[in-house]
Each structure stands twice: as structure tokens, then as C-alpha cells.
Design a protein around this motif. Sequence first.
Motif, mmCIF file in Angstrom:
data_model
loop_
_atom_site.group_PDB
_atom_site.id
_atom_site.type_symbol
_atom_site.label_atom_id
_atom_site.label_comp_id
_atom_site.label_asym_id
_atom_site.label_seq_id
_atom_site.Cartn_x
_atom_site.Cartn_y
_atom_site.Cartn_z
ATOM 1 N N LYS A 82 39.292 29.696 42.087
ATOM 2 C CA LYS A 82 39.352 31.006 41.437
ATOM 3 C C LYS A 82 38.950 32.071 42.452
ATOM 4 O O LYS A 82 37.942 31.943 43.142
ATOM 5 N N PRO A 83 39.748 33.165 42.553
ATOM 6 C CA PRO A 83 39.355 34.243 43.459
ATOM 7 C C PRO A 83 38.163 35.007 42.889
ATOM 8 O O PRO A 83 37.883 34.943 41.693
ATOM 9 N N LEU A 84 37.475 35.701 43.756
ATOM 10 C CA LEU A 84 36.373 36.527 43.295
ATOM 11 C C LEU A 84 36.911 37.644 42.417
ATOM 12 O O LEU A 84 37.954 38.222 42.702
ATOM 13 N N PRO A 85 36.229 37.970 41.317
ATOM 14 C CA PRO A 85 36.728 39.038 40.447
ATOM 15 C C PRO A 85 36.666 40.384 41.154
ATOM 16 O O PRO A 85 35.817 40.611 42.022
ATOM 17 N N LYS A 86 37.577 41.275 40.765
ATOM 18 C CA LYS A 86 37.584 42.616 41.341
ATOM 19 C C LYS A 86 36.337 43.364 40.876
ATOM 20 O O LYS A 86 35.836 43.153 39.773
ATOM 21 N N ALA A 87 35.864 44.257 41.724
ATOM 22 C CA ALA A 87 34.703 45.063 41.371
ATOM 23 C C ALA A 87 35.003 45.901 40.144
ATOM 24 O O ALA A 87 36.120 46.363 39.952
ATOM 25 N N LYS A 88 34.027 46.105 39.306
ATOM 26 C CA LYS A 88 34.206 46.836 38.054
ATOM 27 C C LYS A 88 33.792 48.297 38.183
ATOM 28 O O LYS A 88 33.199 48.859 37.294
ATOM 29 N N THR A 89 34.112 48.927 39.292
ATOM 30 C CA THR A 89 33.715 50.308 39.497
ATOM 31 C C THR A 89 34.634 51.283 38.780
ATOM 32 O O THR A 89 34.292 52.434 38.611
ATOM 33 N N ALA B 34 37.500 52.374 39.895
ATOM 34 C CA ALA B 34 38.308 53.152 40.823
ATOM 35 C C ALA B 34 39.781 52.840 40.609
ATOM 36 O O ALA B 34 40.168 51.701 40.355
ATOM 37 N N PHE B 35 40.607 53.868 40.706
ATOM 38 C CA PHE B 35 42.037 53.744 40.416
ATOM 39 C C PHE B 35 42.699 52.627 41.220
ATOM 40 O O PHE B 35 43.370 51.757 40.677
ATOM 41 N N TRP B 36 42.531 52.631 42.537
ATOM 42 C CA TRP B 36 43.248 51.694 43.397
ATOM 43 C C TRP B 36 42.792 50.254 43.217
ATOM 44 O O TRP B 36 43.510 49.329 43.563
ATOM 45 N N GLU B 37 41.599 50.050 42.682
ATOM 46 C CA GLU B 37 41.148 48.688 42.404
ATOM 47 C C GLU B 37 41.898 48.068 41.229
ATOM 48 O O GLU B 37 41.885 46.867 41.057
ATOM 49 N N ARG B 38 42.552 48.889 40.444
ATOM 50 C CA ARG B 38 43.302 48.402 39.279
ATOM 51 C C ARG B 38 44.810 48.317 39.543
ATOM 52 O O ARG B 38 45.569 47.970 38.663
ATOM 53 N N VAL B 39 45.238 48.671 40.750
ATOM 54 C CA VAL B 39 46.658 48.658 41.091
ATOM 55 C C VAL B 39 46.996 47.354 41.814
ATOM 56 O O VAL B 39 46.291 46.945 42.732
ATOM 57 N N ILE C 213 51.919 47.942 39.684
ATOM 58 C CA ILE C 213 51.471 48.054 38.297
ATOM 59 C C ILE C 213 50.012 48.494 38.271
ATOM 60 O O ILE C 213 49.238 48.202 39.182
ATOM 61 N N TYR C 214 49.681 49.215 37.222
ATOM 62 C CA TYR C 214 48.301 49.633 36.986
ATOM 63 C C TYR C 214 47.766 48.821 35.815
ATOM 64 O O TYR C 214 48.334 48.836 34.727
ATOM 65 N N ASN C 215 46.668 48.098 36.043
ATOM 66 C CA ASN C 215 46.045 47.265 35.015
ATOM 67 C C ASN C 215 45.010 48.097 34.260
ATOM 68 O O ASN C 215 43.959 48.413 34.805
ATOM 69 N N PHE C 216 45.331 48.434 33.018
ATOM 70 C CA PHE C 216 44.384 49.195 32.202
ATOM 71 C C PHE C 216 43.169 48.340 31.858
ATOM 72 O O PHE C 216 42.050 48.829 31.822
ATOM 73 N N ASN C 217 43.414 47.071 31.587
ATOM 74 C CA ASN C 217 42.359 46.100 31.299
ATOM 75 C C ASN C 217 42.972 44.707 31.481
ATOM 76 O O ASN C 217 44.037 44.585 32.070
ATOM 77 N N ASP C 218 42.323 43.665 30.974
ATOM 78 C CA ASP C 218 42.837 42.300 31.134
ATOM 79 C C ASP C 218 44.092 42.044 30.297
ATOM 80 O O ASP C 218 44.765 41.029 30.502
ATOM 81 N N TYR C 219 44.432 42.940 29.381
ATOM 82 C CA TYR C 219 45.535 42.696 28.447
ATOM 83 C C TYR C 219 46.775 43.554 28.712
ATOM 84 O O TYR C 219 47.887 43.109 28.474
ATOM 85 N N PHE C 220 46.599 44.787 29.161
ATOM 86 C CA PHE C 220 47.712 45.723 29.285
ATOM 87 C C PHE C 220 47.866 46.248 30.718
ATOM 88 O O PHE C 220 46.870 46.557 31.378
ATOM 89 N N VAL D 235 55.378 38.029 41.528
ATOM 90 C CA VAL D 235 54.161 37.828 42.290
ATOM 91 C C VAL D 235 53.534 39.200 42.515
ATOM 92 O O VAL D 235 54.195 40.119 42.988
ATOM 93 N N PHE D 236 52.241 39.333 42.176
ATOM 94 C CA PHE D 236 51.517 40.581 42.392
ATOM 95 C C PHE D 236 50.226 40.290 43.156
ATOM 96 O O PHE D 236 49.590 39.256 42.971
ATOM 97 N N PHE D 237 49.846 41.233 44.017
ATOM 98 C CA PHE D 237 48.622 41.080 44.812
ATOM 99 C C PHE D 237 47.699 42.253 44.566
ATOM 100 O O PHE D 237 48.095 43.342 44.387
#
Length: 180
Positions: free
Chosen positions: A28-35, A37-42, A66-73, A178-180
Motif C-alpha cells: 500500500k502506498p503512503l496516504p496523501k497528506a490531508k492538508t 491543498a488543491f494540487w494534492e487532490r489532482v 481529475i480532481y478528487n473531492f474526497n474518496d468517493y467523488f 491509469v492515474f498518478f
Amino acid sequence: MKSVTTFAELVLLTVILGISSVISAQEKPLPKAKTGAFWERVDFGGGLGLGISSGYTNITVAPSAIYNFNDYFALGSGLQYSYLKQKNYYSSNVFGGSIMGFFNPIEEVQLSLELEEVNVNNKYVDLGGNYSRSFWNTGLFLGGGYRQENVIIGGRINVLYDKDKDIYGSAFMPFVRVFF
């Protein structure tokens, strides 16, 4: 026979990618920081395609973000360019863009809605001369797929498909995202 071979090649590629994504998903990769910030969700991704055989060339480049609003959308957009040529018969340039929406009801499932608008420029070479046709094509795709980390394997259906006016050979299209 060519469409059966192409379908068999697609199934084989899907299986290989599925196995490799399962193997790589063991860590499992390390989870993204929960700050927030816009670019952390792209996430960036898309598709590349290359098909070459005797007298036939097919090249596709389709980046997306894509922009991830949360884990669902998630919501995003993409560009696409395709070049297709069959020697002494046909050539085509297709370019355009899309708007995509994704819903992940559970971690392993991704549902998608995609509106695509592309410009198609076809040239046909015939014994009697040359013929060109240019037009815009709109697709509205409903899709679903199995998600393993950043790889999604599934299929989508163009609900606006018209076999007499569409650039695709079928309303159903399998995909690997595939998304990174």
C-alpha cells in the motif's frame, strides 16, 4: 477474422495488466497528506495507444486530469488525438476533449460518466478518386470498472451511439485507466 484477433489481443492485455496491478498492489502506498491543498487532490493520467501492422497505423494520445473531492467523488477533463491510416484506402485524424465524473461507492469499484466531443477528419482513397468527410461526434459514456489503487479496468457504453454517424465500431468500449 481481424476483429476476433483484436478482441483476443485486448482480452490478453487486460489480463496481463490486471495481474500486474494485483501484484504491485501488495504494498500500500503512503496516504496523501490531508492538508487540503488543491494540487494534492489532482491526479494525472490518460491513455496511449499504438497499433502498427503491414499498411496500417493507429496512434492515440489521450492525457487527462481529475480532481478528487474526497474518496468517493472526482471530476476531470481530458484531451484526445488519434491518427489512423490504412494504406491505399483510408486515413483519419480525430481530436477533441471530454469531461469526466467518477463515483467510487467502494474502494474496488469505479462508476463513470463521460461527455466526449471530438472532431473527425476522414479521407478515403478509392479507384475513382478521393473523398473527404469532416464532422463533430458527441459521445455520452456510462461506465464501470474494477479499481486497484491507481489502475481501473472496465467498460463503458455510449448511450448516444448511432452506427450510421458514429466514429466507433460499437457502443461498448473496454478501457484501462491509469492515474498518478
